[in-house]
Design a protein around this motif. Structure first.
Motif, PDB file in Angstrom:
ATOM      1  N   TYR A 726      10.035   5.674  14.537  1.00  0.00           N
ATOM      2  CA  TYR A 726       8.925   4.974  12.964  1.00  0.00           C
ATOM      3  C   TYR A 726       7.950   5.417  13.822  1.00  0.00           C
ATOM      4  O   TYR A 726       7.296   5.926  12.813  1.00  0.00           O
ATOM      5  CB  TYR A 726       8.916   3.573  13.560  1.00  0.00           C
ATOM      6  CG  TYR A 726       7.767   2.914  12.054  1.00  0.00           C
ATOM      7  CD1 TYR A 726       8.161   2.508  11.357  1.00  0.00           C
ATOM      8  CD2 TYR A 726       6.527   2.456  12.633  1.00  0.00           C
ATOM      9  CE1 TYR A 726       7.424   2.309  10.202  1.00  0.00           C
ATOM     10  CE2 TYR A 726       5.888   1.768  11.659  1.00  0.00           C
ATOM     11  CZ  TYR A 726       6.181   2.081  10.662  1.00  0.00           C
ATOM     12  OH  TYR A 726       5.219   1.432   9.607  1.00  0.00           O
ATOM     13  N   ASP A 760      14.243   0.097   9.003  1.00  0.00           N
ATOM     14  CA  ASP A 760      13.976  -1.407   7.676  1.00  0.00           C
ATOM     15  C   ASP A 760      14.537  -2.302   8.117  1.00  0.00           C
ATOM     16  O   ASP A 760      14.483  -3.262   7.214  1.00  0.00           O
ATOM     17  CB  ASP A 760      14.395  -0.137   6.107  1.00  0.00           C
ATOM     18  CG  ASP A 760      12.887  -0.103   5.313  1.00  0.00           C
ATOM     19  OD1 ASP A 760      11.617   0.065   6.532  1.00  0.00           O
ATOM     20  OD2 ASP A 760      13.346   0.694   4.323  1.00  0.00           O
ATOM     21  N   THR A 764      11.310  -2.409  10.651  1.00  0.00           N
ATOM     22  CA  THR A 764      10.084  -3.024  10.147  1.00  0.00           C
ATOM     23  C   THR A 764       9.971  -3.832   9.001  1.00  0.00           C
ATOM     24  O   THR A 764       9.343  -4.236   8.477  1.00  0.00           O
ATOM     25  CB  THR A 764       9.741  -2.178   8.877  1.00  0.00           C
ATOM     26  OG1 THR A 764      10.565  -1.902   7.883  1.00  0.00           O
ATOM     27  CG2 THR A 764       9.897  -0.212   9.516  1.00  0.00           C
ATOM     28  N   LEU A 782       5.959  -5.437  15.239  1.00  0.00           N
ATOM     29  CA  LEU A 782       5.416  -4.677  14.359  1.00  0.00           C
ATOM     30  C   LEU A 782       4.966  -5.458  13.377  1.00  0.00           C
ATOM     31  O   LEU A 782       5.979  -6.633  13.516  1.00  0.00           O
ATOM     32  CB  LEU A 782       6.401  -3.447  12.996  1.00  0.00           C
ATOM     33  CG  LEU A 782       5.314  -2.392  11.956  1.00  0.00           C
ATOM     34  CD1 LEU A 782       5.200  -1.771  12.925  1.00  0.00           C
ATOM     35  CD2 LEU A 782       6.412  -1.602  11.690  1.00  0.00           C
ATOM     36  N   GLN A 786       5.201  -3.124   6.286  1.00  0.00           N
ATOM     37  CA  GLN A 786       4.570  -1.571   6.580  1.00  0.00           C
ATOM     38  C   GLN A 786       6.164  -1.291   7.357  1.00  0.00           C
ATOM     39  O   GLN A 786       6.612  -0.459   8.069  1.00  0.00           O
ATOM     40  CB  GLN A 786       3.967  -1.365   8.151  1.00  0.00           C
ATOM     41  CG  GLN A 786       2.397  -2.437   7.876  1.00  0.00           C
ATOM     42  CD  GLN A 786       1.738  -2.529   9.733  1.00  0.00           C
ATOM     43  OE1 GLN A 786       1.118  -1.400  10.110  1.00  0.00           O
ATOM     44  NE2 GLN A 786       2.301  -3.388  10.914  1.00  0.00           N
ATOM     45  N   SER A 787       6.677  -1.565   5.520  1.00  0.00           N
ATOM     46  CA  SER A 787       8.220  -0.684   5.657  1.00  0.00           C
ATOM     47  C   SER A 787       8.131   0.434   5.285  1.00  0.00           C
ATOM     48  O   SER A 787       6.954   1.518   5.108  1.00  0.00           O
ATOM     49  CB  SER A 787       8.733  -1.117   4.631  1.00  0.00           C
ATOM     50  OG  SER A 787       8.040  -1.065   2.821  1.00  0.00           O
ATOM     51  N   PRO A 803      -0.140   2.437  11.509  1.00  0.00           N
ATOM     52  CA  PRO A 803       0.366   0.754  11.508  1.00  0.00           C
ATOM     53  C   PRO A 803      -0.609  -0.617  12.292  1.00  0.00           C
ATOM     54  O   PRO A 803      -1.089   0.133  13.622  1.00  0.00           O
ATOM     55  CB  PRO A 803       1.413   0.832  11.989  1.00  0.00           C
ATOM     56  CG  PRO A 803       2.161   2.754  12.726  1.00  0.00           C
ATOM     57  CD  PRO A 803       1.569   3.303  12.275  1.00  0.00           C
TER      58      PRO A 803
END
Length: 840
Positions: A726, A760, A764, A782, A786-787, A803
C-alpha cells in the motif's frame, strides 16, 4: 493437484513430440522430458492400487498403478488420445428421484449470462479461447482432421479460463466455458452440414472442453434443491457435454438447469458445533516437502549412525528442507508441529536401535538439521489460563526443546509432548432439540483452484522447455551445463566487461539471481553474504584471472592483485566495476548497509556485522588506493573481569528500565524484499507506456496482480507485506501526480489501481472497530474509507497526504482532586488536603 497438472502437462508434451517427430529425435526429446519430470515418478506415478477402489478417467489425487512416465509415453505413442486411469471410490447408491411435480420449463430466450462481470484476466482468456475455437471449427467444417497438438492446445486454453479466474468463485470461469460450449453446439446443430460433418466437429469440441466433464458437469443430485435457469455455481446433473448435443438437437432453444438456494424451514436453526481439536488436513505441498525430507534423511543418516559427523553442506541442505516445510505451508504452525513429531519419531528410532557414541552423534546431527524448530516453535512460553494437554494444538508448552525432548525419549520411549489448550468451556444453555443434527456433506470431487504460485511455476517450466526442446529434438541431450553457478557465469561474461562493454539488463538480472541464491539458500545467511562480499573484493583486486586447485578454499583464489597495474583508471575499468556492482547490489541492500552499534569494537576478524561505510563503491575505491586493504567488522568488546569487592562492585539497586512500547517495526523477510524488488523492476519497465496515455493490457494486469499477490501471501507477516504494498502504491501515486497531468496521469493511475487491486480486496476494505482511534503510525489495520481510488484522489489534492491507521487508545489515569485544589500548597500531589497541626 499440482502433481496431476504436471503429469497432464507431460502427457501433452508427449503428444506434441510424437505428432511432429519420429525416430531418434522423438526418443531424445522424450528422454529429456522424462529427466525433467522425474519428480513425478518419485512422488506421483509410483502409486499402488488401493483395495475397494475402481478405475476412472476422472482425475483424483491418486493415480492408478502402472502409469509411469515411460509407460505413459509408450501408451501415447500407440494411441495419441490415451488418457490415464485414476482411483475413485465406488459409486454410491442412486439418489431418490425428484418430486414428480417438479418440471423443467423450456426457455425460449438465449441462455442467461453469468451475472458477475468477468475479470480482465478471465475475459482475456475467454477471448483467446473463442478466437481459437472459431478458427479451428471453420477448418473442421472444411474436412480438416484435428491433430493431437491442436486438441491439446484447445484443452489448455479451456483449463486456463477455468483455473486462472480471479472471480469470487472459480466456478465462474467454468460456467463461462460451459456457456461458450453450449452456444457453439447450438450453432453447429442448426447448421446445414450433413450428419457426418456435424458429428466430426462436435467430437472435436468435446475433446477440447473435456475439462468441464471432469470438474463441472459431473454434478450429483441434491435432494430438496430447487431448479432454476439463473446460472449459479452448481449445475444440475445430466447435462454433460455429450448430453448437451442431444438436448440441443431435440430443442435448439434449450438452456441448462442449475441448482438454486433453498430457503430454510421456519423455526429451524443451525446448532453451534462443539470446539474441535486441531485436525486440519495437510496440503499436498506440505506432504511432498515432508516426503523430500524423509527421502533425504534415508540417504544421509546411514553415515551418522556409523560415527561420522554431519558436514556443513548436509547441515545446510537439511535445514533448508525443514525451513521449506515450515514456511511454504498455508498452516505454518501445523507444519512446524509435524516436523517436531517427525524429529521425535527419528529420536525413538535411534534410541531403539543404537546406543553410546553412535546414538549421541546421530542425535546431534538431527538437532542440527531441525534447529529451525528451536528458533520458532519449541521456544514457546506458557500463556496464563491455558491447561496442558496431549492433544496437539498450535502452541507447544515451554521446556520441550529438541535437546530436552531427546533426553525425555531416551528415558521413556513412549514420551509425548505437552501442548497448551484452552480450558473446557462451560456447557451451553439452552441446548438444541435432541432430534436436530447437522448432516454430513456428501463426498466432493477434487476441484480445488490452482494457486498463483503453481500456475507461475508451470509457466516457468513451459518457457524453459520452449527454449531447450529445440535442442533436444535435434538429437542433443540435456546436459548439466544448463544449470550454471556464479563462478562459471562470471568466467563467461567478465571478458566483455573488461573490454569496456556495459552490462546488459539480462546479465544484471541473471547475476543478481545467482548472488541472491547464494545468500538466501544458505542456513547461515550472514556467512554467505560475507563470502559474496569477499568474492566481490577479490574481483575488484583483479577483474580477470584464473583460479583452481586446492588454493580455492572459500569461493575463489585471490585474483591478480592490483587492478590499477593491469587496468589504468579510465572508462574500461569503470565499466567493469559498474558491472560488478550491479551484479552484487544485493549486498548493498542487505549486508553493507549496516550501522555502527554503540559499544562494539572494530576487528579484522569476520563476524556477522560489517562496520559502516564499506559499501561496494567505497570498497572498490579503498582497494584502488591500497590493494592489500581488508574490511572492518564489528565485534563485541572483551568482557570486563568481575570486581571482587568494594567500590568496583555494581550497585545492588541497579535495575533495567522497561522499554517504552515500540511501533510496528518487524524486520522484513528476504523473500518479501526480493518480491518487492521484482515488482519495482517490473513497474520500471511497464510504467513508461502508461504515462504516455496507453491503457494497461490484460496480460500486464494479470502479471502485475500476480506480483502483488506474491508479495502479500508469501510473507510470514501478511499484514505487514500488504501495508508495504500500500505504501509503495502511494509512492507511485505521488511520483505520477508530481510529474504528469491530464490524460497521462489518469491512465497511469488507472493502471496502478488495476495492478494493486488485491489491496482493495484484502487490505483497504477495513471497517473501523469500536473503541479504536485514528493514528498516523502504521499498524496492521487501516482505517475505513482509504481505498486505492480515494488515496490517489487525496494525494492529487495534497502530495504529502499519509493514511490513517486504527490503534488502541492511550490509557489515561484519572487524578482525583478535592475541593481544596485551589488552596495551592495546602494539597499534596494526589489532591488530598494537607492538615497542619498547630504546635501548642
Amino acid at each position: 493437484d499440482a502433481e496431476n497438472q504436471c503429469y497432464t502437462l507431460y502427457l501433452d508434451y508427449c503428444r506434441g513430440i510424437y505428432g511432429q517427430f519420429g525416430g531418434k529425435e522423438a526418443k531424445t526429446a522424450i528422454r529429456a522430458l522424462q529427466t525433467v519430470f522425474k519428480y513425478l515418478d518419485q512422488h506421483f506415478t509410483n502409486a499402488k492400487d488401493r483395495p475397494g477402489m475402481v478405475r476412472s478417467k476422472q482425475p483424483t489425487s491418486k493415480l492408478c498403478a502402472g502409469q509411469s512416465l515411460k509407460t505413459a509415453a509408450a501408451s501415447i505413442e500407440a494411441d495419441p488420445l490415451w488418457i490415464p486411469d485414476y482411483q475413485v471410490s465406488p459409486a454410491p447408491a442412486a439418489a431418490a428421484p425428484a418430486p414428480t411435480s417438479m418440471s423443467r420449463q423450456q426457455s425460449a430466450t438465449a441462455p442467461v449470462t453469468l451475472s458477475r462481470t468477468a475479470s480482465l484476466k478471465t475475459q482475456s482468456n475467454l477471448d483467446q479461447l473463442e478466437e481459437w475455437i472459431s478458427t479451428h471449427t471453420q477448418a473442421w467444417w472444411n474436412g480438416e482432421r484435428a491433430t493431437p497438438e491442436s486438441l491439446a492446445q484447445g484443452h489448455y486454453l479451456v483449463f486456463t479460463v477455468c483455473s486462472q479466474s480471479s472471480e469470487a468463485s472459480v466456478r465462474g470461469g467454468e460456467m463461462r466455458c460451459y456457456q461458450l460450449y453450449v452456444d457453439h453446439v447450438r450453432e453447429i446443430v442448426s447448421s446445414p452440414l450433413d450428419e457426418a460433418e456435424i458429428g466430426n466437429v462436435l467430437t472435436n469440441l468435446q475433446k477440447v472442453f473435456r475439462y468441464l466433464d471432469q470438474h463441472y458437469t459431473n454434478a450429483r443430485n441434491r435432494p430438496g434443491a430447487s431448479i432454476t435457469k439463473e446460472p449459479t455455481s452448481k449445475l444440475a446433473p445430466g447435462q454433460s457435454l455429450k448430453d448437451v448435443e442431444g438436448l440441443l438437437s431435440a430443442d435448439p432453444s434449450w438452456t441448462p438447469d442449475f441448482y438454486g438456494s433453498t430457503a430454510p424451514a421456519p423455526d429451524i436453526y443451525r446448532a453451534d458445533s462443539a470446539p474441535q481439536p486441531l485436525t486440519r488436513a495437510t496440503s499436498f505441498r506440505t506432504l511432498n516437502n515432508i516426503g523430500d525430507l524423509k527421502g533425504w534423511m534415508a540417504e544421509v543418516a546411514q553415515k551418522w549412525v556409523q560415527g561420522e559427523e554431519i558436514t556443513p553442506a548436509e547441515a545446510s541442505e537439511g535445514h533448508a528442507l525443514v525451513y521449506r516445510i515450515c514456511t511454504a505451508s498455508s498452516q505454518p504452525k501445523d507444519a512446524e508441529n509435524q516436523c517436531y513429531t517427525l524429529y521425535l519419531d527419528y529420536c525413538r528410532g535411534i534410541y531403539g536401535q543404537f546406543g553410546g557414541k553412535e546414538a549421541k552423534n546421530t542425535i546431534r546431527a538431527l538437532q542440527t538439521v531441525f534447529k529451525y524448530l528451536d528458533q520458532h516453535f519449541t521456544n514457546a512460553k506458557d500463556r496464563p489460563g491455558m491447561v496442558r494437554s496431549k492433544q496437539p494444538t498450535s502452541k507447544l508448552c515451554s521446556g520441550q526443546d529438541l535437546k530436552t525432548a531427546a533426553a525425555s525419549i531416551e528415558a521413556d520411549p513412549l514420551w509425548i509432548p505437552d501442548y497448551q489448550a484452552s480450558p473446557a468451556p462451560a456447557p451451553a444453555s439452552p441446548q438444541a432439540p435432541a432430534n436436530l443434527y447437522r448432516a454430513d456433506s456428501a463426498p466432493q470431487t477434487l476441484t480445488r483452484a490452482t494457486s498463483f504460485r503453481t500456475l507461475n511455476n508451470i509457466a516457468d517450466l513451459k518457457g524453459w522447455l520452449a527454449e531447450k526442446a529445440t535442442a533436444w529434438t535435434g538429437g542433443e541431450s540435456a546436459t548439466p551445463a544448463d544449470f550454471g553457478d556464479l563462478k562459471g557465469w562470471m568466467a563467461e561474461v567478465a571478458q566483455k566487461w573488461v573490454q569496456g562493454e556495459e552490462i546488459t539488463p539480462a546479465e544484471a538480472s541473471e547475476g543478481h539471481a545467482l548472488v541472491y541464491k547464494i545468500c538466501t539458500a544458505s542456513s547461515q545467511p550472514k556467512d554467505a553474504e560475507n563470502q559474496c562480499y569477499t568474492l566481490y573484493l577479490d574481483y575488484c583486486r583483479g577483474i580477470y584471472g584464473q583460479f583452481g586447485g586446492k588454493e580455492a578454499k572459500m569461493l575463489y583464489l585471490d585474483y591478480v592483485r592490483g587492478i590499477g597495474d593491469q587496468m589504468p583508471d579510465g572508462p574500461v575499468r569503470s565499466a567493469a566495476i559498474r558491472a560488478l556492482q550491479t551484479v552484487f547490489k544485493y549486498l548493498d541492500q542487505h549486508f553493507t548497509n549496516t550501522k555502527d552499534r554503540p559499544g562494539m569494537v572494530i576487528s579484522k576478524l569476520p563476524t556477522s556485522k560489517l562496520c559502516a561505510g564499506q559499501s561496494l563503491k567505497e570498497a572498490a575505491t579503498a582497494i584502488f588506493k591500497d590493494p592489500q586493504w581488508t574490511v572492518d567488522y564489528q565485534a563485541a568488546p572483551a568482557p570486563v573481569l568481575e570486581a571482587s569487592s568494594g567500590e568496583d562492585a555494581e550497585p545492588a539497586d541497579l535495575s533495567r528500565v522497561p522499554s517504552a512500547p515500540q511501533p510496528l517495526t518487524r524486520a522484513t523477510s528476504f523473500k518479501t524484499l526480493n518480491n518487492i524488488a521484482d515488482l519495482k523492476g517490473w513497474m520500471a519497465e511497464k510504467a513508461v507506456v502508461w504515462t504516455q496515455g496507453e491503457a494497461i493490457t490484460p496480460a500486464e494486469a494479470s502479471e502485475g496482480h500476480a506480483l502483488v499477490y506474491k508479495i502479500c501471501t508469501e510473507s510470514s507477516q501478511p499484514k505487514d507485506a500488504e501495508n508495504q504494498c500500500y505504501t509503495l502504491y502511494l509512492d507511485y501515486c505521488r511520483g505520477i501526480c508530481g510529474e504528469f497531468c491530464g490524460k497521462s496521469r489518469s491512465a497511469a493511475l488507472r493502471a496502478l489501481q488495476v495492478v494493486f487491486k488485491y489491496l482493495d480486496q484484502h487490505f483497504t476494505n477495513a471497517k473501523d472497530r469500536p473503541g479504536m482511534v485514528r493514528s498516523k503510525q502504521p499498524t496492521s489495520k487501516l482505517c475505513a474509507g482509504q481505498s486505492l481510488k480515494t488515496a490517489a484522489a487525496s494525494i492529487e489534492a495534497d502530495p504529502l497526504w499519509i493514511p490513517d491507521y486504527q490503534s488502541a487508545p492511550v490509557r489515561t489515569c484519572l487524578l482525583y482532586t478535592s475541593d481544596a485544589a485551589d488552596e495551592e500548597d495546602s494539597v499534596d500531589l494526589g489532591g488530598r488536603r494537607i492538615i497542619k497541626k498547630k504546635k501548642k
